[in-house]
Design an enzyme around this catalytic site. Structure first.
Site, short mmCIF file in Angstrom:
data_model
loop_
_atom_site.label_atom_id
_atom_site.label_comp_id
_atom_site.label_asym_id
_atom_site.label_seq_id
_atom_site.Cartn_x
_atom_site.Cartn_y
_atom_site.Cartn_z
N HIS A 162 2.55 4.12 1.07
CA HIS A 162 2.88 5.39 1.94
C HIS A 162 3.88 6.41 1.36
O HIS A 162 5.44 5.94 1.17
CB HIS A 162 2.24 4.74 2.78
CG HIS A 162 3.69 3.75 3.51
ND1 HIS A 162 3.28 2.83 2.77
CD2 HIS A 162 5.10 3.54 4.46
CE1 HIS A 162 4.64 1.52 2.77
NE2 HIS A 162 5.29 2.91 4.16
N HIS A 196 0.93 -1.18 -0.15
CA HIS A 196 0.05 0.48 0.06
C HIS A 196 0.74 1.54 0.75
O HIS A 196 1.92 1.85 0.96
CB HIS A 196 -1.11 0.31 1.17
CG HIS A 196 -2.08 0.73 1.38
ND1 HIS A 196 -2.45 1.53 2.74
CD2 HIS A 196 -2.43 2.17 0.26
CE1 HIS A 196 -3.52 1.96 2.33
NE2 HIS A 196 -3.24 2.78 0.82
N HIS A 242 6.56 8.40 4.16
CA HIS A 242 7.23 8.39 6.09
C HIS A 242 8.28 10.35 5.40
O HIS A 242 8.25 10.18 5.20
CB HIS A 242 8.16 7.40 6.00
CG HIS A 242 8.56 6.30 5.51
ND1 HIS A 242 7.79 4.76 6.31
CD2 HIS A 242 8.37 5.12 4.41
CE1 HIS A 242 7.98 3.64 6.38
NE2 HIS A 242 8.17 3.85 5.38
#
Length: 122
Positions: free
Chosen positions: A62, A60, A64
């Site tokens: 994403h 998924h 950071h």
């Protein structure tokens, strides 16, 4: 360490339509401002592992966001060694990380409390 995640689950950044990709990156910029102020950071590390071969641990997409302050590491790039060390410890079982099926879900109350704290920052 904060993750910025699109609502719709897609594995790779390239799997997002252009409008959703733009929204993801603009959201990251907004989160950056809030996180930097909240943690009194003077800088941020921004990272994305886009695909399994790049080190993506969950399928998924994403982003950071790691708040940083001056001299938080002796050498600035030591942050990457710490991240690598943490990943190695997880893989070599020196660090106890429960299997997904053994993890305790946070309660609705815990999640609501955290959401309220962060919502107030926006």
């Amino acid at each position: 360490h904060v993750l910025v995640v699109p609502l719709r689950v897609v594995e790779r950044e390239r799997d997002l339509p252009q409008e959703e990709s733009i929204s993801l990156w603009l959201t990251m910029r907004r989160v950056n401002d809030v996180i930097e102020k909240h943690y009194k950071a003077s800088a941020l590390n921004l990272a994305i592992q886009d695909g399994r071969d790049a080190g993506q641990s969950i399928p998924h997409v994403h982003l950071h966001v790691l708040p940083r302050v001056k001299n938080d590491f002796e050498r600035n790039d030591d942050v990457y060694d710490k991240i690598e060390e943490f990943e190695y410890q997880k893989q070599s079982s020196k660090l106890t990380v429960p299997a997904d099926e053994d993890r305790r879900d946070r309660t609705d109350e815990e999640m609501c409390e955290e959401a309220a704290t962060l919502r107030a920052l926006f």
